[in-house]
Design a protein around this motif. Structure first.
Motif, mmCIF file in Angstrom:
data_model
loop_
_atom_site.group_PDB
_atom_site.id
_atom_site.type_symbol
_atom_site.label_atom_id
_atom_site.label_comp_id
_atom_site.label_asym_id
_atom_site.label_seq_id
_atom_site.Cartn_x
_atom_site.Cartn_y
_atom_site.Cartn_z
ATOM 1 N N MET A 1 0.499 -1.303 -0.015
ATOM 2 C CA MET A 1 -0.304 -0.325 0.418
ATOM 3 C C MET A 1 0.941 1.467 -0.068
ATOM 4 O O MET A 1 1.981 1.265 0.687
ATOM 5 C CB MET A 1 -1.048 -0.208 1.303
ATOM 6 N N ILE A 2 0.230 2.300 -0.815
ATOM 7 C CA ILE A 2 1.283 3.753 -0.963
ATOM 8 C C ILE A 2 0.813 4.334 -0.105
ATOM 9 O O ILE A 2 -0.565 4.334 0.575
ATOM 10 C CB ILE A 2 1.392 3.581 -2.380
ATOM 11 N N ALA A 3 1.776 5.224 0.496
ATOM 12 C CA ALA A 3 1.809 5.816 2.077
ATOM 13 C C ALA A 3 1.279 6.839 1.013
ATOM 14 O O ALA A 3 2.541 7.949 1.386
ATOM 15 C CB ALA A 3 2.935 6.132 3.140
ATOM 16 N N ILE A 4 0.338 7.521 0.606
ATOM 17 C CA ILE A 4 -0.082 8.787 0.171
ATOM 18 C C ILE A 4 0.210 9.932 1.157
ATOM 19 O O ILE A 4 0.949 10.954 0.575
ATOM 20 C CB ILE A 4 -1.757 8.769 -0.049
ATOM 21 N N ASN A 5 -0.271 9.553 2.437
ATOM 22 C CA ASN A 5 0.134 11.281 2.898
ATOM 23 C C ASN A 5 1.472 11.572 3.579
ATOM 24 O O ASN A 5 1.882 12.572 3.152
ATOM 25 C CB ASN A 5 -0.495 10.955 4.287
ATOM 26 N N LYS A 6 2.575 10.358 3.079
ATOM 27 C CA LYS A 6 3.491 11.087 3.894
ATOM 28 C C LYS A 6 4.327 11.253 2.127
ATOM 29 O O LYS A 6 5.600 11.787 1.844
ATOM 30 C CB LYS A 6 4.466 9.035 4.041
ATOM 31 N N ILE A 7 3.872 10.508 1.000
ATOM 32 C CA ILE A 7 4.710 11.392 -0.455
ATOM 33 C C ILE A 7 4.318 12.589 -0.102
ATOM 34 O O ILE A 7 5.139 13.738 -0.594
ATOM 35 C CB ILE A 7 4.043 10.714 -1.318
ATOM 36 N N LEU A 44 5.394 1.119 -11.090
ATOM 37 C CA LEU A 44 6.512 0.814 -11.037
ATOM 38 C C LEU A 44 7.679 1.826 -10.987
ATOM 39 O O LEU A 44 8.606 2.925 -10.070
ATOM 40 C CB LEU A 44 7.143 -0.795 -10.752
ATOM 41 N N ASP A 45 7.722 2.158 -12.231
ATOM 42 C CA ASP A 45 8.858 3.158 -12.521
ATOM 43 C C ASP A 45 7.816 4.691 -12.211
ATOM 44 O O ASP A 45 9.004 5.321 -11.513
ATOM 45 C CB ASP A 45 8.709 3.399 -14.379
ATOM 46 N N GLU A 46 6.933 4.449 -12.408
ATOM 47 C CA GLU A 46 6.692 6.310 -11.310
ATOM 48 C C GLU A 46 7.569 6.418 -10.059
ATOM 49 O O GLU A 46 7.870 6.863 -9.718
ATOM 50 C CB GLU A 46 5.402 6.402 -11.584
ATOM 51 N N ALA A 47 6.572 4.955 -9.380
ATOM 52 C CA ALA A 47 7.493 5.054 -7.446
ATOM 53 C C ALA A 47 8.599 5.408 -8.044
ATOM 54 O O ALA A 47 9.353 5.879 -6.904
ATOM 55 C CB ALA A 47 6.857 3.918 -7.201
ATOM 56 N N GLU A 48 9.716 4.818 -8.525
ATOM 57 C CA GLU A 48 11.222 4.868 -8.842
ATOM 58 C C GLU A 48 11.718 6.744 -8.726
ATOM 59 O O GLU A 48 12.385 6.913 -8.176
ATOM 60 C CB GLU A 48 11.762 4.015 -9.548
ATOM 61 N N LYS A 59 14.875 2.539 3.004
ATOM 62 C CA LYS A 59 14.345 2.313 4.232
ATOM 63 C C LYS A 59 13.008 2.996 3.932
ATOM 64 O O LYS A 59 12.265 2.880 4.217
ATOM 65 C CB LYS A 59 14.635 2.947 6.071
ATOM 66 N N GLU A 60 13.269 4.626 3.844
ATOM 67 C CA GLU A 60 11.954 5.236 3.650
ATOM 68 C C GLU A 60 11.168 4.801 2.349
ATOM 69 O O GLU A 60 10.399 5.215 1.717
ATOM 70 C CB GLU A 60 12.521 7.252 3.175
ATOM 71 N N TYR A 61 11.439 4.575 0.853
ATOM 72 C CA TYR A 61 11.712 3.947 -0.154
ATOM 73 C C TYR A 61 10.266 2.524 0.202
ATOM 74 O O TYR A 61 9.532 2.692 -0.484
ATOM 75 C CB TYR A 61 12.752 3.706 -0.835
ATOM 76 N N TYR A 62 11.185 2.110 1.248
ATOM 77 C CA TYR A 62 10.316 0.791 1.912
ATOM 78 C C TYR A 62 9.046 1.089 2.466
ATOM 79 O O TYR A 62 8.050 0.653 2.029
ATOM 80 C CB TYR A 62 10.772 -0.116 2.548
ATOM 81 N N GLU A 63 9.089 2.413 3.286
ATOM 82 C CA GLU A 63 7.956 2.464 3.919
ATOM 83 C C GLU A 63 6.673 3.407 3.397
ATOM 84 O O GLU A 63 5.885 3.105 3.411
ATOM 85 C CB GLU A 63 8.186 3.527 4.539
#
Length: 68
Positions: A1-7, A44-48, A59-63
């Motif tokens: 799950m993507i942590a939208i609020n963190k982003i 995945l490309d967009e996340a990267e 670590k942050e990427y994982y979180e």
């Protein structure tokens, strides 16, 4: 799950806009909005690319993108 609020929080910390993300992703700003609000999936490309833009360490990427 993507942590939208963190982003969104990191975007604000870095003074980055959805327009900046759109430029990095080579897409329209509304597309970024839909992806950051969970209405469309992020690939995945967009996340990267976003991880690099936000200067995330491993670590942050994982979180932000991989933890549930």
């Amino acid at each position: 799950m993507i942590a939208i609020n963190k982003i969104k929080g990191r975007l604000a910390e870095k003074s980055l806009t959805q327009g900046d993300v759109a430029k990095a992703w080579k897409c329209a700003t509304p597309t970024v909005s839909q992806k950051l609000n969970g209405k469309r999936p992020m690939n995945l490309d967009e996340a990267e690319i976003l991880g690099k833009l936000l200067e995330l360490d491993d670590k942050e990427y994982y979180e932000f993108f991989l933890s549930s």
